[in-house]
Design a protein around this motif. Structure first.
Motif, short mmCIF file in Angstrom:
data_model
loop_
_atom_site.label_atom_id
_atom_site.label_comp_id
_atom_site.label_asym_id
_atom_site.label_seq_id
_atom_site.Cartn_x
_atom_site.Cartn_y
_atom_site.Cartn_z
N ALA A 7 36.74 46.77 14.83
CA ALA A 7 36.77 47.88 15.81
C ALA A 7 36.44 49.18 15.10
O ALA A 7 36.41 49.25 13.86
N ASP A 8 36.21 50.21 15.89
CA ASP A 8 36.13 51.59 15.38
C ASP A 8 35.11 51.73 14.24
O ASP A 8 35.41 52.30 13.18
N LEU A 9 33.90 51.26 14.50
CA LEU A 9 32.83 51.42 13.52
C LEU A 9 32.46 52.90 13.37
O LEU A 9 32.17 53.37 12.28
N HIS A 10 32.41 53.61 14.49
CA HIS A 10 32.07 55.04 14.51
C HIS A 10 30.72 55.29 13.82
O HIS A 10 30.58 56.20 12.99
N ILE A 45 34.37 43.25 18.77
CA ILE A 45 34.31 44.67 18.39
C ILE A 45 35.04 45.44 19.48
O ILE A 45 34.53 45.58 20.60
N ALA A 46 36.21 45.96 19.16
CA ALA A 46 37.11 46.51 20.17
C ALA A 46 36.93 48.02 20.36
O ALA A 46 37.90 48.79 20.37
N GLY A 47 35.68 48.44 20.57
CA GLY A 47 35.43 49.82 20.98
C GLY A 47 35.15 50.80 19.86
O GLY A 47 35.33 50.53 18.68
N ASP A 48 34.68 51.99 20.25
CA ASP A 48 34.22 53.05 19.34
C ASP A 48 33.17 52.50 18.38
O ASP A 48 33.26 52.63 17.16
N LEU A 213 42.81 44.89 19.48
CA LEU A 213 42.87 46.30 19.84
C LEU A 213 41.93 47.15 19.00
O LEU A 213 41.67 46.86 17.82
N GLY A 214 41.46 48.22 19.61
CA GLY A 214 40.74 49.27 18.92
C GLY A 214 41.37 50.61 19.25
O GLY A 214 42.22 50.71 20.13
N TYR A 229 45.73 45.77 15.82
CA TYR A 229 44.60 46.65 15.51
C TYR A 229 43.94 46.12 14.23
O TYR A 229 44.62 45.91 13.22
N SER A 230 42.64 45.96 14.28
CA SER A 230 41.93 45.61 13.04
C SER A 230 41.79 46.84 12.15
O SER A 230 41.67 46.73 10.93
N GLY A 231 41.80 48.03 12.77
CA GLY A 231 41.55 49.26 12.04
C GLY A 231 40.06 49.51 11.86
O GLY A 231 39.22 48.64 12.15
N SER A 232 39.72 50.67 11.39
CA SER A 232 38.31 51.03 11.15
C SER A 232 37.86 50.46 9.80
O SER A 232 38.67 50.34 8.87
N PRO A 233 36.57 50.12 9.66
CA PRO A 233 36.09 49.61 8.37
C PRO A 233 36.09 50.66 7.26
O PRO A 233 36.18 50.31 6.09
#
Length: 380
Positions: A7-10, A45-48, A213-214, A229-233
């Motif tokens: 998630a949260d690749l941004h 991929i949970a968003g962002d 979750l993201g 939450y996987s958290g951001s990479p």
């Protein structure tokens, strides 16, 4: 069934004005490698996905190339949703003419959430993707003016999704939200208006065997081990310098139990905080990492940052230890961000001020007082 949760690749984001294209490229490569080496069935991929609704062309091309690799180099299905940073319409457009047997791409909220149903040796596994939506969009979608909070919105989404899950299927929910009790970071954008309660109870997901979750950037489970939450990479702020970024490899067994393993990311540039005297830091080994320098010198150093950047070209911040806020005060702020509701915010502040927790009776008094304030606001 094996799921790789991210998630949260941004994509398109910068770190203190420094482009992260190469850094993102490295972690996207690691995601593809993890899919292949772990025989992953589903990439979540949970968003962002992008950092803003209108991302730069380079970010869009980078993500398109990544998806092309997942499609051609692996057999994994893809489940992804829009987050609060994304344009729901942009993400939804990616679902046009995709193979519906191998992809669930959800950009905009809808009143009839149909799952992607995959099958393993033990039967069906249903994936429900719940894209982020603000209250005004949810009220229009569900024709319900009583939806006033993120929890109201997510409750309605989960309820709609639950109705379409086949009997006996194991259920995976993908969502983008701030769950009560989770730890936040400084780089996350609030999900509601100023003063609103953005947290959502984990009880909303009752019946799901895994919740991907993201939104929050620290890897963590909240409420239960299977709500995660996987958290951001990548780390996007210096408050995350001590956070090991990772993907979550999830294996769902025959009865729906989720076994979770973390696969660490290896960034090409780390986020670090260095403390010491200026002259000592100038003797350190050169590094391209993102650096915050905290100087212990008693007197200000002339051209301090300029000389630091000769050793650390990506140094972003320079501070003096004597000017840093007290750790206790910082702890209070960090704790307050993660609290479940305003009653706990008041309780935590008073604990810090007087040294012990409020009793149950005192918490009840605070709750009643805050309730009266809400009623007064609603009448105005």
């Amino acid at each position: 069934m094996r799921i790789l949760h991210t998630a949260d690749l941004h994509l398109g984001r910068q770190f203190n004005g420094i482009p992260l294209d190469a850094d993102h490229g490295a972690v996207l490569d690691q995601i593809v490698s993890a899919i292949t080496s772990n025989r992953v069935d589903v990439l979540v991929i949970a968003g962002d996905i992008f950092d803003r609704a209108a991302p730069p062309t380079s970010a869009v091309r980078q993500f398109n190339g990544f998806l092309a690799r997942v499609a051609s180099e692996t057999a994994a299905a893809v489940v992804m949703i829009a987050g609060n940073h994304d344009s729901g319409d942009r993400i939804a457009s990616m679902s046009i003419m995709t193979d519906a047997r191998r992809a669930l791409i959800r950009g905009a909220i809808r009143a009839d959430e149909q799952p992607l149903i995959l099958t393993d040796a033990y039967g069906p596994v249903a994936f429900t993707g719940l894209p982020f939506a603000y209250e005004y969009a949810a009220r229009e979608c569900f024709a319900d003016e009583a939806l006033h909070t993120p929890e109201d919105v997510l409750t309605a989404q989960v309820s709609c999704g639950r109705r379409n899950i086949p009997d006996g299927a194991r259920w995976v929910v993908v969502s983008h939200a701030f769950i009560t009790g989770a730890l936040s970071s400084e780089s996350e954008r609030p999900l509601t208006r100023v003063g609103g309660v953005e947290t959502v109870s984990s009880a909303v997901f009752e019946g799901a065997h895994y919740v991907a979750l993201g939104h929050l950037h620290r890897p963590q489970s909240v409420g239960a081990s299977h709500i995660r939450y996987s958290g951001s990479p990548l780390a996007f702020g210096f408050d995350e310098f001590d956070c090991q970024k990772s993907m979550s490899l999830v294996e769902i067994d025959a009865v729906g139990r989720a076994a979770i393993e973390t696969i660490p990311f290896e960034p090409i540039r780390r986020v670090r905080v260095l403390k010491g005297r200026h002259a000592e830091l100038l003797l350190a080994e050169r590094s391209d990492d993102f650096i915050k320098v905290v100087l212990t010198d008693d007197a200000p150093v002339i051209d301090g940052m300029k000389r630091i950047r000769e050793v650390f070209p990506n140094a972003c911040e320079l501070a003096y230890e004597r000017n840093e806020r007290a750790p206790a005060a910082k702890l209070l702020v960090g704790r307050a961000l993660a609290l479940a509701n305003p009653v706990e915010v008041v309780g935590d502040f008073l604990e810090h001020a007087r040294g012990d927790r409020l009793s149950e009776n005192e918490l009840a008094v605070v709750a009643v007082a805050l309730g009266r304030l809400r009623e007064t606001e609603d009448m105005q």
